[in-house]
Each structure stands twice: as C-alpha cells, then as structure tokens.
Scaffold this active site. Structure first.
Site, PDB file in Angstrom:
ATOM      1  CG  HIS A 150      -1.815  -1.056   1.338  1.00 49.83           C
ATOM      2  ND1 HIS A 150      -2.707  -1.770   0.851  1.00 49.83           N
ATOM      3  CD2 HIS A 150      -2.774  -1.648   1.982  1.00 49.83           C
ATOM      4  CE1 HIS A 150      -3.471  -2.367   0.847  1.00 49.83           C
ATOM      5  NE2 HIS A 150      -3.236  -2.691   2.004  1.00 49.83           N
TER       6      HIS A 150
ATOM      7  CG  ASP B 126      -2.309  -9.071   0.520  1.00 52.49           C
ATOM      8  OD1 ASP B 126      -1.266  -8.976   1.234  1.00 52.49           O
ATOM      9  OD2 ASP B 126      -3.923  -7.984   0.784  1.00 52.49           O
TER      10      ASP B 126
ATOM     11  CG  HIS C  17      -6.284  -5.448   1.358  1.00 49.44           C
ATOM     12  ND1 HIS C  17      -6.212  -6.850   2.392  1.00 49.44           N
ATOM     13  CD2 HIS C  17      -7.868  -5.473   2.097  1.00 49.44           C
ATOM     14  CE1 HIS C  17      -7.218  -6.910   3.449  1.00 49.44           C
ATOM     15  NE2 HIS C  17      -7.613  -5.410   3.132  1.00 49.44           N
TER      16      HIS C  17
ATOM     17  CG  ASP D 251      -5.002  -9.996   2.670  1.00 46.77           C
ATOM     18  OD1 ASP D 251      -4.378 -11.083   1.850  1.00 46.77           O
ATOM     19  OD2 ASP D 251      -5.067  -9.268   3.289  1.00 46.77           O
TER      20      ASP D 251
HETATM   21  C1  6XA Z   1      -7.670  -1.726   6.862  1.00 46.18           C
HETATM   22  C2  6XA Z   1      -7.567  -2.548   5.709  1.00 46.18           C
HETATM   23  C3  6XA Z   1      -5.823  -2.781   6.122  1.00 46.18           C
HETATM   24  C4  6XA Z   1      -5.722  -4.071   5.576  1.00 46.18           C
HETATM   25  C5  6XA Z   1      -4.347  -3.948   4.861  1.00 46.18           C
HETATM   26  C6  6XA Z   1      -3.919  -5.452   4.185  1.00 46.18           C
HETATM   27  N1  6XA Z   1      -7.110  -1.027   7.993  1.00 46.18           N
HETATM   28  N2  6XA Z   1      -3.132  -5.304   2.511  1.00 46.18           N
HETATM   29  O1  6XA Z   1      -4.071  -6.117   4.152  1.00 46.18           O
HETATM   30  O2  6XA Z   1      -3.148  -5.756   2.096  1.00 46.18           O
HETATM   31 ZN    ZN Z   2      -4.450  -7.417   2.591  1.00 49.98          ZN
END
Ligand code: 6XA
Ligand code: ZN
Length: 343
Positions: A160, A196, A198, A285
């Site tokens: 991110h 991932d 996200h 995830d």
């Molecule tokens: C909101 C969710 C953050 C997700 C982080 C993550 N705080 N990114 O796993 O791949």
């Molecule tokens: Zn993630």
C-alpha cells in the site's frame, strides 16, 4: 528455498489502527511473522537467513527522498511532542486542501505522508521497517545470484506504500524496492504479481507510467473493499505504461474457481511480457477465515497457486504482504512456497 527473516520486526508491536469507528490494536501484529517462520522450519522449506544491512538509497529509487527521510524521525518527533500512544494521523490533505505544502508539525506530517490511519508508529517501528526492507533486498540478491526462488519474510508489509505515502500497515514498498533493484542490476523487464486480498495501490502508483515493470493485481473490488480509491479494471497504466498495469477486482465471496480464473489470465499476460524475474506480493488474506477479508480460498488452494507460478519457469522472489488468520497464516503462506517446489 531460502527464507530471509529478521527478529527486528518484533519491535513493531502494540500499535493501534483507526478502523470501523474505533482505535483498535492493529490486526497486523508480530505473531504473524513468527507463525510463518515456525512453519518454514517445520516444513523444512530451507535455511532461514538473517538479512544483510542495505543502504537506504535503494528505497529512494521508488520513494521520494523526503518521505524516506521522514520515516525514522516519526517516533522521536512524537515523543518530543509528549505523546505516549501510537503515532496515528488524523487529518489528510484531500480534495480541496493544499497537498503541495509540506507542514512542520508531527501530526500534520503524519497526514501529509499517508492516506489512512492504518500505518501507525511505536518505538520500534522504524527499525522494523528498515529490517523488512533489508529482508527484501537480501532475498532479491539471492535470486540475482542464481537461486530459482527466495522468500522474503517481510514484516511490516509494503504494497500500500506509494512514492510518498504510507497506509494500510505499509511504509516502505518492499516488493517495489526489490523490483526496481532487479532493474538497476540489469534485468530488462520485471513483473510484480500481487496476490494479496487488497489492491496494491502503492505498487500500482509507483510503476503506473512505466513499461519496464509490469504490475498485475488480484483483489477485492474497490467499489466495496479497502483501499476503495484505486484498483478498478479500467486502470491500465498511463503514457509509456499503458497496458502494463492490470487489475482483477473480484466480488466478496470469490472462491478458488473465480480467483483462479483471474490468476490464469494474469499468468498468461505475465508470460507474454516475458520478464527476467517475477516478484510475488504474497498476501494470504484471501483465506476463507481471514478476519478482515471476504474471499473464500481454502488452505488446499495455496499449494496450487505455488504450482501455477512455478510453471512460469522464471526466477521468483516471494515477498510477504498481508494475512491475519494467524493460526493458519504459516500453513497458507508456506503452502504457496512448497507448492512452488512441487512437494
Ligand atoms: C484497513 C485494512 C488494511 C488492510 C491491509 C492489508 N485498515 N493490505 O492487508 O494488504
Ligand atoms: Zn491485504
């Protein structure tokens, strides 16, 4: 396969995040890395090596110099301001505000260099960030020196983090740093395959206008899933980068068949691009029991992912990203790696 791991990740502990109307202990916690390391050892994946210390200059090839210089100053500035809890931003220069003037106080700087309240600092956070960066570059060097694959057991994760911002548990974009490092070492083309749950908004932003690093991203549809503001299918790259960014947004409830269809398409595009090395942003995830995610992959699916990546027949660096079902995180992450080795 060799794993690179640093115990310094453990200093990034006890921090909080802003989510769902509350300041709560971050889901991204030290036990994640420890469970993965334990599984690497119990599965006898290969040696676990400490990272070599790397100059921070390689980070500045993908991040702005001022952003990278800011990171080690956060905790000292926070302490100077008399605070005791996690350093978390609470104001951001969004549309209608000035984002071009660097402010001078710690609260403002935290907002200036982030996009959410999900990347907080405690006393040991900078050392953990630096160790995660060292882990990624040390594992990248193993691949450069002839290993067919290596596992960078990075914590904190990175995908991110953009050129000048942190967020979503990420500070330095380890996968982007490694991909750029391979380029600087002479690889003509590099592909980043982000698995991932996200969207890897930071990785996308960093390489969006470039044709020398292909970015393929499989993730929850940003219409309904974090990080919400990037990751749509029509984001295909800009200028020279047009066509070299590929997004696969998928709906809540996506299980193996749907997810694998995206993986197959991504692998076909990757093979057509013919990179000299692949960097996998390895988040698990996507697992059905993940506490903050909504896909339905099962533990048995992860070795299948590894097998498919191995069929590309390319040198591959695995870089750890997300995954919060800590009981199974080792089984799933190492499942990809043993699948890659077809055992
Ligand atoms: C909101 C969710 C953050 C997700 C982080 C993550 N705080 N990114 O796993 O791949
Ligand atoms: Zn993630």
């Amino acid at each position: 396969m060799k794993t690179v791991f640093s115990p310094l990740h453990a200093g990034h502990a006890g921090n909080f995040e802003l989510i769902s109307g509350a300041i709560v202990p971050a889901f991204e916690k030290p036990s994640r890395a420890e469970f993965i390391k334990a599984r690497v050892e119990s599965e006898k994946l290969g040696p676990v090596l400490p990272p070599e210390t790397h100059d921070i200059a390689a980070a500045k090839q993908v991040h702005t110099s001022d952003y990278i210089d800011f990171l080690p100053t956060v905790w000292p500035l926070w302490e100077e301001s008399g605070r005791t809890g996690s350093a978390i931003p609470f104001t951001w220069p969004t549309r209608g505000l000035r984002g071009d003037v660097r402010p001078q106080t710690i609260d403002a700087l935290l907002g200036f260099y982030s996009f959410d309240g999900g990347a907080s600092f405690v006393k040991g956070t900078w050392e953990a960030i630096k160790s995660s960066y060292d882990v990624a570059l040390t594992a990248a060097a193993l691949v450069k020196c002839g290993e067919i694959s290596a596992f960078a057991l990075c914590r904190p994760p990175g995908h991110h983090a953009g050129a000048a911002f942190m967020g979503g548990y990420c500070y330095i974009n380890n996968a982007a740093v490694a991909a750029q490092w391979f380029r600087d070492q002479g690889a003509r083309r590099v592909s980043i395959l982000d698995l991932d749950y996200h969207h890897g908004n930071g990785t996308q932003e960093i390489f969006y206008s470039r044709d020398d690093v292909q970015v393929l991203n499989l993730h929850g549809d940003p219409m309904t899933e974090y990080p919400f503001f990037l990751g749509h299918a029509d984001e295909r790259g800009a200028g020279a980068g047009e066509g070299f960014n590929v997004n696969y947004p998928m709906p809540f409830g996506t299980a193996w068949d749907g997810w694998n269809a995206s993986l197959e398409d991504a692998c076909a595009k990757l093979a057509a691009y013919a990179p000299e090395v692949v960097v996998v942003s390895l988040g698990v995830d996507t697992f059905e029991k993940d506490p903050i995610s909504r896909f339905r992959l099962k533990s048995a699916d992860y070795p299948r992912i590894g097998r498919r990546i191995a069929r590309l027949g390319l040198p591959t660096l695995f870089v750890m990203e997300g995954g919060y079902a800590v009981e199974e995180i080792g089984i799933n992450a190492v499942g990809v790696l043993t699948g890659f080795e077809d055992r």
